[in-house]
Design a protein around this motif. Structure first.
Motif, PDB file in Angstrom:
ATOM      1  N   GLY A  22      44.651  43.989  37.467  1.00  0.00           N
ATOM      2  CA  GLY A  22      44.330  44.580  36.175  1.00  0.00           C
ATOM      3  C   GLY A  22      44.175  46.074  36.251  1.00  0.00           C
ATOM      4  N   GLY A  23      44.428  46.738  35.119  1.00  0.00           N
ATOM      5  CA  GLY A  23      44.285  48.179  35.066  1.00  0.00           C
ATOM      6  C   GLY A  23      42.849  48.635  35.236  1.00  0.00           C
ATOM      7  N   GLY A  24      41.895  47.748  34.943  1.00  0.00           N
ATOM      8  CA  GLY A  24      40.488  48.118  35.063  1.00  0.00           C
ATOM      9  C   GLY A  24      39.834  47.607  36.326  1.00  0.00           C
ATOM     10  N   ILE A  25      40.644  47.281  37.340  1.00  0.00           N
ATOM     11  CA  ILE A  25      40.096  46.645  38.538  1.00  0.00           C
ATOM     12  C   ILE A  25      39.166  47.562  39.313  1.00  0.00           C
ATOM     13  CG2 ILE A  25      41.878  47.266  40.215  1.00  0.00           C
ATOM     14  CD1 ILE A  25      40.286  43.800  39.734  1.00  0.00           C
ATOM     15  N   ASN A  26      39.331  48.870  39.160  1.00  0.00           N
ATOM     16  CA  ASN A  26      38.462  49.803  39.887  1.00  0.00           C
ATOM     17  C   ASN A  26      37.111  50.014  39.206  1.00  0.00           C
ATOM     18  OD1 ASN A  26      40.193  50.387  42.088  1.00  0.00           O
ATOM     19  ND2 ASN A  26      41.428  51.700  40.764  1.00  0.00           N
ATOM     20  N   ASN A  27      36.913  49.322  38.086  1.00  0.00           N
ATOM     21  CA  ASN A  27      35.609  49.366  37.423  1.00  0.00           C
ATOM     22  C   ASN A  27      34.590  48.637  38.298  1.00  0.00           C
ATOM     23  OD1 ASN A  27      33.372  48.453  35.769  1.00  0.00           O
ATOM     24  ND2 ASN A  27      34.562  49.112  33.986  1.00  0.00           N
ATOM     25  N   ASN A  28      33.551  49.360  38.707  1.00  0.00           N
ATOM     26  CA  ASN A  28      32.561  48.770  39.620  1.00  0.00           C
ATOM     27  C   ASN A  28      31.901  47.530  39.043  1.00  0.00           C
ATOM     28  OD1 ASN A  28      32.971  50.642  41.652  1.00  0.00           O
ATOM     29  ND2 ASN A  28      31.477  52.088  40.816  1.00  0.00           N
ATOM     30  N   ASN A  29      31.761  47.490  37.723  1.00  0.00           N
ATOM     31  CA  ASN A  29      31.129  46.322  37.095  1.00  0.00           C
ATOM     32  C   ASN A  29      31.996  45.070  37.262  1.00  0.00           C
ATOM     33  OD1 ASN A  29      28.891  47.763  36.190  1.00  0.00           O
ATOM     34  ND2 ASN A  29      29.914  48.358  34.280  1.00  0.00           N
ATOM     35  N   ILE A  30      33.327  45.243  37.170  1.00  0.00           N
ATOM     36  CA  ILE A  30      34.235  44.105  37.338  1.00  0.00           C
ATOM     37  C   ILE A  30      34.189  43.598  38.771  1.00  0.00           C
ATOM     38  CG2 ILE A  30      36.664  43.417  37.365  1.00  0.00           C
ATOM     39  CD1 ILE A  30      37.095  45.208  34.944  1.00  0.00           C
ATOM     40  N   ILE A  31      34.261  44.509  39.729  1.00  0.00           N
ATOM     41  CA  ILE A  31      34.206  44.102  41.136  1.00  0.00           C
ATOM     42  C   ILE A  31      32.884  43.411  41.444  1.00  0.00           C
ATOM     43  CG2 ILE A  31      34.192  44.941  43.519  1.00  0.00           C
ATOM     44  CD1 ILE A  31      36.099  47.160  42.618  1.00  0.00           C
ATOM     45  N   ALA A  32      31.792  43.998  40.950  1.00  0.00           N
ATOM     46  CA  ALA A  32      30.469  43.397  41.184  1.00  0.00           C
ATOM     47  C   ALA A  32      30.395  42.007  40.553  1.00  0.00           C
ATOM     48  CB  ALA A  32      29.382  44.295  40.610  1.00  0.00           C
ATOM     49  N   ASN A  33      31.015  41.856  39.384  1.00  0.00           N
ATOM     50  CA  ASN A  33      31.021  40.569  38.694  1.00  0.00           C
ATOM     51  C   ASN A  33      31.763  39.511  39.519  1.00  0.00           C
ATOM     52  OD1 ASN A  33      30.755  38.627  36.688  1.00  0.00           O
ATOM     53  ND2 ASN A  33      32.474  39.397  35.491  1.00  0.00           N
ATOM     54  N   ILE A  34      32.931  39.899  40.059  1.00  0.00           N
ATOM     55  CA  ILE A  34      33.713  38.960  40.878  1.00  0.00           C
ATOM     56  C   ILE A  34      32.928  38.564  42.124  1.00  0.00           C
ATOM     57  CG2 ILE A  34      35.810  38.686  42.260  1.00  0.00           C
ATOM     58  CD1 ILE A  34      37.181  40.621  40.276  1.00  0.00           C
ATOM     59  N   LEU A  35      32.346  39.535  42.792  1.00  0.00           N
ATOM     60  CA  LEU A  35      31.570  39.250  44.006  1.00  0.00           C
ATOM     61  C   LEU A  35      30.375  38.354  43.709  1.00  0.00           C
ATOM     62  CD1 LEU A  35      31.676  42.771  45.703  1.00  0.00           C
ATOM     63  CD2 LEU A  35      32.948  40.729  46.371  1.00  0.00           C
ATOM     64  N   GLU A  36      29.768  38.559  42.555  1.00  0.00           N
ATOM     65  CA  GLU A  36      28.612  37.733  42.168  1.00  0.00           C
ATOM     66  C   GLU A  36      29.052  36.288  41.917  1.00  0.00           C
ATOM     67  OE1 GLU A  36      24.491  37.240  41.383  1.00  0.00           O
ATOM     68  OE2 GLU A  36      25.638  38.898  42.267  1.00  0.00           O
ATOM     69  N   ILE A  37      30.212  36.124  41.283  1.00  0.00           N
ATOM     70  CA  ILE A  37      30.732  34.778  41.035  1.00  0.00           C
ATOM     71  C   ILE A  37      30.971  34.048  42.354  1.00  0.00           C
ATOM     72  CG2 ILE A  37      32.769  33.510  40.205  1.00  0.00           C
ATOM     73  CD1 ILE A  37      32.968  35.617  37.962  1.00  0.00           C
ATOM     74  N   LEU A  38      31.587  34.739  43.317  1.00  0.00           N
ATOM     75  CA  LEU A  38      31.842  34.122  44.621  1.00  0.00           C
ATOM     76  C   LEU A  38      30.534  33.769  45.326  1.00  0.00           C
ATOM     77  CD1 LEU A  38      34.786  36.330  45.980  1.00  0.00           C
ATOM     78  CD2 LEU A  38      34.918  34.185  44.736  1.00  0.00           C
ATOM     79  N   LYS A  39      29.584  34.681  45.270  1.00  0.00           N
ATOM     80  CA  LYS A  39      28.296  34.445  45.930  1.00  0.00           C
ATOM     81  C   LYS A  39      27.561  33.265  45.309  1.00  0.00           C
ATOM     82  CE  LYS A  39      23.764  36.608  46.614  1.00  0.00           C
ATOM     83  NZ  LYS A  39      22.939  37.807  46.317  1.00  0.00           N
ATOM     84  N   ASN A  40      27.516  33.211  43.980  1.00  0.00           N
ATOM     85  CA  ASN A  40      26.776  32.144  43.295  1.00  0.00           C
ATOM     86  C   ASN A  40      27.391  30.771  43.523  1.00  0.00           C
ATOM     87  OD1 ASN A  40      24.989  34.012  42.276  1.00  0.00           O
ATOM     88  ND2 ASN A  40      25.994  34.179  40.279  1.00  0.00           N
ATOM     89  N   ASN A  41      28.665  30.746  43.903  1.00  0.00           N
ATOM     90  CA  ASN A  41      29.337  29.471  44.142  1.00  0.00           C
ATOM     91  C   ASN A  41      29.564  29.215  45.636  1.00  0.00           C
ATOM     92  OD1 ASN A  41      30.326  28.190  41.367  1.00  0.00           O
ATOM     93  ND2 ASN A  41      30.428  30.429  41.184  1.00  0.00           N
ATOM     94  N   ASP A  42      28.831  29.978  46.444  1.00  0.00           N
ATOM     95  CA  ASP A  42      28.834  29.795  47.905  1.00  0.00           C
ATOM     96  C   ASP A  42      30.246  29.858  48.482  1.00  0.00           C
ATOM     97  OD1 ASP A  42      27.535  29.470  50.325  1.00  0.00           O
ATOM     98  OD2 ASP A  42      27.823  27.290  50.331  1.00  0.00           O
ATOM     99  N   ILE A  43      31.038  30.839  47.982  1.00  0.00           N
ATOM    100  CA  ILE A  43      32.397  31.040  48.481  1.00  0.00           C
ATOM    101  C   ILE A  43      32.418  32.300  49.336  1.00  0.00           C
ATOM    102  CG2 ILE A  43      34.785  31.510  47.854  1.00  0.00           C
ATOM    103  CD1 ILE A  43      34.215  29.980  45.223  1.00  0.00           C
ATOM    104  N   LYS A  44      32.813  32.149  50.581  1.00  0.00           N
ATOM    105  CA  LYS A  44      32.866  33.273  51.514  1.00  0.00           C
ATOM    106  C   LYS A  44      34.306  33.748  51.651  1.00  0.00           C
ATOM    107  CE  LYS A  44      28.866  31.730  54.198  1.00  0.00           C
ATOM    108  NZ  LYS A  44      28.515  30.642  53.288  1.00  0.00           N
ATOM    109  N   PHE A  45      34.463  35.050  51.779  1.00  0.00           N
ATOM    110  CA  PHE A  45      35.800  35.598  51.971  1.00  0.00           C
ATOM    111  C   PHE A  45      35.906  36.197  53.372  1.00  0.00           C
ATOM    112  CE2 PHE A  45      33.196  38.708  49.685  1.00  0.00           C
ATOM    113  CZ  PHE A  45      33.258  39.808  50.514  1.00  0.00           C
ATOM    114  N   LYS A  46      37.122  36.143  53.913  1.00  0.00           N
ATOM    115  CA  LYS A  46      37.369  36.629  55.265  1.00  0.00           C
ATOM    116  C   LYS A  46      37.760  38.105  55.267  1.00  0.00           C
ATOM    117  CE  LYS A  46      38.907  31.991  56.601  1.00  0.00           C
ATOM    118  NZ  LYS A  46      38.036  31.661  57.732  1.00  0.00           N
ATOM    119  N   LYS A  47      38.454  38.538  54.211  1.00  0.00           N
ATOM    120  CA  LYS A  47      38.848  39.938  54.094  1.00  0.00           C
ATOM    121  C   LYS A  47      38.977  40.310  52.621  1.00  0.00           C
ATOM    122  CE  LYS A  47      41.434  40.320  58.423  1.00  0.00           C
ATOM    123  NZ  LYS A  47      40.437  41.193  59.043  1.00  0.00           N
ATOM    124  N   ILE A  48      38.798  41.592  52.333  1.00  0.00           N
ATOM    125  CA  ILE A  48      39.064  42.146  51.012  1.00  0.00           C
ATOM    126  C   ILE A  48      40.096  43.259  51.165  1.00  0.00           C
ATOM    127  CG2 ILE A  48      38.145  43.445  49.051  1.00  0.00           C
ATOM    128  CD1 ILE A  48      35.535  42.114  49.357  1.00  0.00           C
TER     129      ILE A  48
END
Length: 400
Positions: free
Chosen positions: A345-371
């Motif tokens: 997305g064009g707004g992917i560098n918005n810190n709020n969007i990135i924080a939102n995605i990371l929060e979703i992964l964390k709340n659902n106990d999903i771990k990532f190996k790399k970003i």
């Protein structure tokens, strides 16, 4: 009278009845008064079968001979389609990539089109023939057959449209472009339009409908690309210069790439020629390395990882054997049970969007190996068992 370029994929050429159906559609287009050029792929799973035959001999075959083998599939398709059109009383002629004047350069199995001599195509169009061209192939400066890699028939079609100065229609087994693969996210809403840049980013990251190079050629030459179903009379998707497609969403898609693997190389001596030797061996194997990350350093040693395509596993295995034969202290492991999920997305560098995605992964106990990040995307390499859950969560979150 105008010229139109059509491309039909392997599914739409999967049987004699389907080939006859394509023939009738092309005749209908011809009867509208248009000059018709069609690019076709190999029938059904022909290419896969040829690859499997090769694997019975070698996991890392000679690339020139591999190209010679793979080019056969398209040649079967073009000849059968020409025969079908002629059986209905219309004139047609089939050309291999070489006969069509498609000139390529680069390594075998991953070549690029550098030019197309369209004189023969124009001559036969002028004679009223439907011109049928084998996609996915061309000929290099040595006169050797080369192939264009994944989605090479799309690239052939768009490059021809650019050279002929006309639009291009890609017929496929889906009804258009979706922000998420509808097979993985059934609620996905088909797009009427998508911009070139957005489609290029999606394609690079694994969206399978269009191949990246084909869209880049369309972008550079302002070729309008229409993607539609080969079997249903439904509205498709235009890939055009129109930015944001009339949609102001900050996130416009999720791309999934299961063709991902991680290799970890440990115990690399820092004060030695270890790194240059490893880099040289990897370079010699012509590997497509997506990411190189240093993981950690301990004293005189360091560890790093590579993200590469599963399609290069034969090459990487060769490279590993060479590295281990020269550097006995090196330890190499691989993780193949991973996938890359990219939010685009064009707004992917918005810190709020990135924080939102990371929060979703964390709340659902999903771990990532790399970003991995870029101007238009953020990609997560995750365990493949988490793929379905992540797609559903993010698809719902961004109303895709």
């Amino acid at each position: 009278m105008s010229t139109v370029v059509h491309k039909y994929g392997g599914t739409s050429m999967g049987s004699i009845e389907k080939i006859k159906s394509v023939a009738r559609k092309l005749i209908s287009e011809k009867e509208k008064g248009n000059d018709v050029v069609v690019v076709v792929s190999a029938m059904g799973k022909t290419t896969n079968k040829l690859v499997e035959l090769t694997k019975e001999i070698s996991n890392n075959p000679d690339k020139r001979e591999f190209d010679m083998l793979l080019s056969i599939g398209e040649q079967i398709s073009i000849s059968l389609l020409a025969i079908a059109i002629k059986s209905y009383g219309y004139d047609a002629i089939s050309f291999t990539g070489y006969q069509a004047g498609i000139k390529t350069k680069g390594m075998h199995t991953k070549s690029n089109i550098v030019d197309i001599d369209i004189d023969k195509i124009r001559k036969n169009l002028g004679q009223g023939k439907i011109v049928i061209i084998a996609g996915f192939q061309g000929v290099n400066e040595n006169g050797d057959i080369t192939t264009l890699g994944r989605g090479g028939s799309d690239t052939t079609a768009v490059a021809l449209a650019a050279k002929l100065g006309c639009d291009c229609t890609i017929y496929t087994d889906v009804e258009g472009i979706y922000p998420v693969d509808p097979k993985l996210y059934p609620n996905a809403k088909k797009l009427d339009y998508i911009g070139y840049k957005e489609m290029i980013e999606m394609s690079k990251l694994g969206a399978g409908v269009m191949e990246t190079t084909s869209v880049e050629i369309g972008y550079k030459n302002n070729v309008s690309i229409y993607v539609a179903s080969s079997s249903k009379d439904t509205k498709g998707t235009y890939i055009t210069e129109k930015q944001n497609c009339g949609d102001n969403k900050s996130i416009f898609g999720i791309a999934i790439n299961d063709n991902t693997s991680i290799f970890t190389i440990k115990n690399v001596l820092l004060k030695s020629n270890d790194m240059s030797l490893i880099s040289g061996i990897l370079s010699d194997e012509n590997l497509s390395i997506k990411v190189i990350n240093q993981i950690s350093s301990k004293g005189d040693y360091t560890d790093f990882s590579l993200v590469i395509s599963k399609g290069d596993l034969g090459c990487i295995d060769e490279a590993i054997n060479k590295i281990k034969s020269k550097l006995a202290h090196i330890d190499i492991s691989k993780d193949l049970d991973v996938t890359t999920i990219s939010v685009v997305g064009g707004g992917i560098n918005n810190n709020n969007i990135i924080a939102n995605i990371l929060e979703i992964l964390k709340n659902n106990d999903i771990k990532f190996k790399k970003i991995i990040t870029s101007e238009l995307s953020i990609s997560f390499i995750v365990d493949i068992n988490d793929k379905a859950k992540i797609i559903e969560l993010l698809g719902n979150e961004f109303n895709l």
